[in-house]
Design an enzyme around this catalytic site. Structure first.
Site, PDB file in Angstrom:
ATOM      1  N   GLY A 151       4.820  -1.325  55.588  1.00  0.00           N
ATOM      2  CA  GLY A 151       4.936  -0.143  54.460  1.00  0.00           C
ATOM      3  C   GLY A 151       5.584  -1.493  53.926  1.00  0.00           C
ATOM      4  N   ALA A 164      17.617   4.429  57.728  1.00  0.00           N
ATOM      5  CA  ALA A 164      18.602   4.879  59.456  1.00  0.00           C
ATOM      6  C   ALA A 164      19.817   4.608  58.924  1.00  0.00           C
ATOM      7  CB  ALA A 164      18.929   3.002  60.204  1.00  0.00           C
ATOM      8  N   ARG A 216      28.141  -0.495  61.002  1.00  0.00           N
ATOM      9  CA  ARG A 216      27.849  -0.937  62.538  1.00  0.00           C
ATOM     10  C   ARG A 216      26.784  -0.786  62.601  1.00  0.00           C
ATOM     11  NH1 ARG A 216      29.975   2.796  66.359  1.00  0.00           N
ATOM     12  NH2 ARG A 216      31.533   3.578  64.871  1.00  0.00           N
ATOM     13  N   ILE A 217      25.818  -1.565  63.575  1.00  0.00           N
ATOM     14  CA  ILE A 217      24.445  -2.050  64.131  1.00  0.00           C
ATOM     15  C   ILE A 217      24.351  -0.486  65.348  1.00  0.00           C
ATOM     16  CG2 ILE A 217      23.068  -3.166  65.662  1.00  0.00           C
ATOM     17  CD1 ILE A 217      23.981  -4.157  62.687  1.00  0.00           C
ATOM     18  N   LEU A 218      22.437  -0.421  64.902  1.00  0.00           N
ATOM     19  CA  LEU A 218      22.390   0.483  65.280  1.00  0.00           C
ATOM     20  C   LEU A 218      21.730   0.232  66.708  1.00  0.00           C
ATOM     21  CD1 LEU A 218      21.683   3.464  62.898  1.00  0.00           C
ATOM     22  CD2 LEU A 218      23.928   3.507  64.308  1.00  0.00           C
ATOM     23  N   ASN A 219      20.806  -0.602  66.812  1.00  0.00           N
ATOM     24  CA  ASN A 219      20.855  -0.837  67.631  1.00  0.00           C
ATOM     25  C   ASN A 219      20.302  -2.191  67.721  1.00  0.00           C
ATOM     26  OD1 ASN A 219      18.265  -2.213  69.429  1.00  0.00           O
ATOM     27  ND2 ASN A 219      17.528   0.052  69.964  1.00  0.00           N
ATOM     28  N   GLN A 255      14.385  -6.706  62.484  1.00  0.00           N
ATOM     29  CA  GLN A 255      14.527  -6.576  61.130  1.00  0.00           C
ATOM     30  C   GLN A 255      14.884  -7.395  60.358  1.00  0.00           C
ATOM     31  OE1 GLN A 255      13.872  -2.846  58.713  1.00  0.00           O
ATOM     32  NE2 GLN A 255      12.487  -3.771  59.791  1.00  0.00           N
ATOM     33  N   LYS A 257      25.517   0.912  57.758  1.00  0.00           N
ATOM     34  CA  LYS A 257      24.847   0.303  56.888  1.00  0.00           C
ATOM     35  C   LYS A 257      23.677   0.007  56.590  1.00  0.00           C
ATOM     36  CE  LYS A 257      28.392  -2.386  54.801  1.00  0.00           C
ATOM     37  NZ  LYS A 257      29.141  -2.976  54.076  1.00  0.00           N
ATOM     38  N   GLU A 310      16.471  -4.822  54.427  1.00  0.00           N
ATOM     39  CA  GLU A 310      15.543  -5.490  53.652  1.00  0.00           C
ATOM     40  C   GLU A 310      16.812  -7.018  53.126  1.00  0.00           C
ATOM     41  OE1 GLU A 310      13.950  -2.521  50.612  1.00  0.00           O
ATOM     42  OE2 GLU A 310      16.236  -2.048  51.286  1.00  0.00           O
TER      43      GLU A 310
END
Ligand code: FES
Ligand code: FES
Lengths: 729, 168
Positions: free
Chosen positions: A243, A513, A616-619, A626, A689, A693
């Site tokens: 997108g 996220a 915090r990084i979620l994955n 990204q 966060k 982008e």
């Protein structure tokens, strides 16, 4: 049933750190991966509904005048044609992100070349395409209209600007001053899946299979455009083929498909052709930016100025928010920031990946490189010296900000200390140079809802109308639920992309996220509380792992605790006081090595590194992807991407992928990414966060700065194509 | 217009409008929507399928030109639970994001490895006589007909290397 959580105070409890399953942050594969790699994930235009008819949009051949379908009857009589739709409800252009109502609707008046004004519906795609080509659109009584932002009427956007202190004086008194003007062209999101919708009516109820990023808004936009109640509209978008902003708001093909499906009594598919994607979806506005930097002998900034000119169609409020992160990235007490909007009859301007920072920080970072050169200070050191203690305008504290660490760690990982002097390193016919830039992007939490159901067998299901546009939503929502409920990843099912499910934030602005993830977290907290209540222990005393509860030195399986019941909870997160109390943003730094051909002026990116801090990084796997994606958008922006407009009528002259050059595999080196460990208690209870982008917010600047280091050539007009580089060689 | 061809090993008789591209025959008429339409102009590679073992942009080819051909789109390479090594490597290396270019990337990569095995040189091959090596540069060059706007390129290269190691 619904558990509400408002982000009014920092979440210092950091509950995720105390959970036992070990899923959050882990670099897990995407659960939907096997579907995607086998071609069995179903995108919008891939539902083979019975009796499906095909529609093809027909567009205005100019930017002014009343629309007349010159041969409507003849086209309607062509083989296979079912209808020729010319309806006042057709959208002039897509809705802006989060608009929540229909954009301008006008099929009778041309506003830009390429505006959809009719739809031809036929039995097959081949019939529709042929008949659409045959339909002749005439424009009557048109007048010449402005298409060039540099000469068009201007509307100052004073609410976005700022005049603090005395920048003119700071510039006069500066030991080192930079006063430069840069230009960036328009960009297209150009997702690989063209925008498409299939509309199907069941009586008065409409189902739309679409390619959209923000379903709760899109549903209201579609209902508003058609003049029906939103309860009658359902949108499905389980898979979205990219997108990057272009699918935030409802677009013309959806309304056209809905009208056609009603009129023909059949389901109708309308997919944009690739040229239509370039000509009728959103563009990023071109910008002209004058940057002024006033520094003392040590390079400390006393003043910053950014004066930007952007453009949009009449009637659109969106103005590329160029200044967004300039407000807080660097110190300097004298600040003058201003934004002007020119009204032009080019296609609509809207969000393209990181609206604002993608161009605003990129240009600021080029100017910082010019200041570093003028002051004879290392570019990394110049940034370090200008990190403000607090927000330099509001005086607020930063929520969390590992900016300095990103600069230092990135420089170390890249080997920045080996940077050559300007135009000094040559390998054969190639000049070699290093460049760097800072990254910054505002952080936002949005309202979002999700339902989590813990089934009697101890498996869980997450349901929300949130989308996964490649961003990793399927992965991270399952990880958060699994972490909170103590379930292995494969015991959690994630269902997305259906407006019948609880409405989410949608995917955009990097907020998806953290916002949708928090709604899942809140629902899981409520489930944990209920499990604890059943066991007669405090929720905080409960350890959940691998489908078992451990408490008071005892262990019970979830199935034993549930005793045949299911627990379903809806989590509902709302932004609160923390969005105002502190300055929230994400930060990072890019480092690039380029080789510039001394004969042809061609630039190759040889190495690229990014260090980022985004809470915090979620994955770790999908977050890295990204960042890669953003940085590679930056390569395109630096070297090749430019929507070219015809001076006479404003039409897009390069409306296809052979002429609008997005990076290809050979343009991209094996980029490295470092994700810094960080927790932001003010951002969300996940301490996470946005990261979608951040990778593009300055990246192109690092490349253009590297070109300067390699060759001594400053390109101030993006992209740095070989003609511009060679002119300086 | 009658066309008879083999799709994923099965003989199919199709009677379609002669304007129908091979891509639209798959997507609109055979329910095989794994092959994607990114441009319909031969510019993106999303529609890449294998025809008699070679990679071809299905959007640039009319169905009626494929009488007797053997067509293998992505669905024929492997399905969930029985993925090909290339498909599996794309999952493990995150060689995609949105997934829209992915079937084309995987068909293309599968055929590309075969081209290297057969010694076909590319633009970046230094020695036209020697057998080309599977370097990052060679992979990137040979995969540049498949665009990915999510920009998973570094991961796509890693995935291809992994798959090549497993199948070699
Ligand atoms: S769809 Fe065939 S190359 Fe793009
Ligand atoms: S994975 Fe989205 S375009 Fe390649």
């Amino acid at each position: 049933m619904t558990e509400q959580f408002k982000m009014d105070a920092p979440a210092t409890d950091r509950r995720l750190d105390g959970m036992a399953q070990g899923l959050v942050g882990a670099p897990l594969d995407r659960p939907e991966g096997p579907l995607k790699v086998s071609g069995t994930a179903t995108y919008a235009d891939e539902y083979r509904l019975e009796n499906l008819a095909h529609g093809m949009l027909v567009r205005a051949p100019g930017n002014s005048g009343r629309v007349r379908l010159a041969n409507r009857d003849a086209v309607a009589a062509m083989p296979g044609v079912l209808a020729v739709i010319h309806d006042p409800r057709l959208l002039r252009n897509p809705a802006q992100g989060t608009a929540n109502k229909a954009p301008v609707q006008d099929a009778n008046e041309a506003h830009y070349l390429g505006q959809p004004v009719a739809l031809v519906v036929a039995e097959s795609f081949e019939h529709a395409r042929h008949a659409a080509h045959a339909l002749k659109i005439e424009l009557e009584g048109g007048t010449p209209r402005p298409v060039d932002p540099e000469t068009a009427a201007i509307e100052p956007q004073s609410s976005k600007g700022l005049d603090q202190g005395d920048l003119d004086r700071a510039m006069t008194e500066a030991v080192h001053a930079v006063d430069v003007t840069y230009r960036t062209p328009s960009h297209s999101s150009a997702p690989m899946e063209p925008h498409a919708s299939i509309a199907q009516w069941d009586g008065e109820n409409l189902t739309l299979r679409g390619s959209y990023q923000m379903l709760k808004y899109n549903r209201n936009e579609l209902a508003d455009a058609l003049g029906i109640h939103p309860d009658r509209v359902r949108i499905l978008a389980p898979y979205v083929g990219g997108g990057f902003g272009s699918k935030l708001g409802l677009a013309p093909e959806a309304v056209a498909a809905a009208i056609a499906a009603k009129e023909t009594g059949r389901p109708v598919s309308v997919a944009l052709t690739r040229p239509q994607v370039f000509e009728t979806t959103m563009r990023r506005s071109e910008t002209r930016q004058r940057i002024r930097l006033a520094a003392d002998a040590e390079g400390r900034l006393a003043g910053i100025g950014q004066a930007a000119l952007v453009s949009n169609l009449p009637g659109e409020v969106f103005a590329e928010p160029v200044l967004q992160a300039t407000h807080f990235l660097y110190a300097g007490e004298n600040r003058r920031l201003s934004l002007d909007l020119a009204r032009v009859h080019r296609l609509c301007a809207g969000s393209v990946r990181a609206p604002g920072e993608a161009v605003g920080i990129t240009v600021l970072e080029c100017a910082m490189d010019e200041l570093a050169e003028a002051a004879g200070i290392d570019p990394v050191e110049l940034r370090r010296r200008n990190i403000p203690e607090k927000d330099p305008e509001s005086g607020k504290e930063f929520s969390s900000r590992r900016f300095r660490e990103a600069l230092d760690s990135g420089a170390e990982a890249f080997g920045w200390s080996d940077r050559p002097a300007t135009r000094s390193r040559r390998e054969g016919e190639w000049w070699i140079g290093y460049g760097m830039a800072s990254a910054a992007r505002v952080n936002v939490l949005m309202e979002s809802r999700a339902r989590v159901t813990l089934a009697p067998d101890g498996s869980a299901k997450v349901e929300t109308d949130m989308t996964d546009i490649g961003t990793g939503t399927y992965a991270i929502l399952g990880q958060i639920a699994g972490e909170m409920l103590g379930l292995p990843r494969d015991r959690v099912e994630v269902v997305l992309g259906d407006t019948d499910l609880p409405p989410a934030s949608g995917s955009g602005g990097s907020w998806g996220a953290a916002s949708s993830g928090t709604s899942v977290y809140v629902a899981c907290q409520a489930i944990r509380a209920q499990l604890a209540e059943r066991l007669g222990v405090a929720e905080t005393e409960l350890t959940l792992k691998d489908g078992q509860a451990v408490f008071d030195n005892r262990t019970e399986t979830l199935a034993e605790i549930l005793k045949g019941d299911e627990i379903a909870k809806e989590g509902h997160v709302l932004p609160g006081d923390t969005s105002k109390a502190v300055r929230q943003a994400t930060f990072g730094a890019y480092f690039v090595e380029v080789a510039v051909n001394g004969v042809t002026g061609e630039t190759r990116v040889r190495r690229m590194h990014g260090s980022f801090a985004a809470g915090r990084i979620l994955n770790a796997k999908t977050a890295r992807s990204q960042c890669l994606g953003g940085m590679i958008f930056g390569i395109g922006m630096a070297l090749t991407e430019e929507l070219a407009f015809d001076d006479r009528d404003g039409h897009v002259a390069n409306h296809n992928l052979a002429e609008y050059h997005i990076p290809v595999n050979a343009d991209v080196p094996q980029i490295t990414v470092e994700l810094l460990e960080e927790r932001d208690d003010w951002a969300s209870p996940l301490q996470a966060k946005g990261i979608g982008e951040l990778g593009i917010c300055g990246a192109a600047g690092a490349i253009v700065n590297a070109i300067h280091n390699a060759t001594g050539v400053r390109v101030r007009d993006f992209p740095a194509t070989l003609d511009k580089v060679i002119a300086g060689l | 217009m009658q066309t008879s061809l083999t799709i994923n090993g099965e003989t199919r008789q199709l009677d379609l409008d002669p304007r129908t591209s091979l891509l639209d025959a798959l997507r609109h008429h055979l329910g095989l929507t794994g092959s994607k339409k990114g441009c319909d102009h031969g510019q993106c590679g999303a529609c890449t399928v294998l025809i008699n073992g070679r990679r071809v942009n299905a959007c640039l080819s009319l169905l009626c030109m494929h009488e007797g051909d053997e067509v293998v789109p992505i669905e024929g390479l492997g399905q969930p639970g029985a993925l090909s090594p290339m498909q599996q490597a794309f999952v493990e290396k995150d060689g995609y994001q949105c997934g829209y270019c992915t079937p084309g990337q995987i068909c293309s990569a599968t055929a590309m490895l075969e081209e290297i095995a057969q010694g076909w040189p590319s633009h970046v091959t230094a020695d036209l006589e020697a057998r080309p090596e599977l370097t990052t540069e060679e992979i990137s060059e040979r995969m540049s007909g498949n665009l990915c706007r999510c920009s998973a390129y570094p991961n796509i290269v890693d995935a291809i290397r992994k798959a090549a190691g497993e199948t070699a």
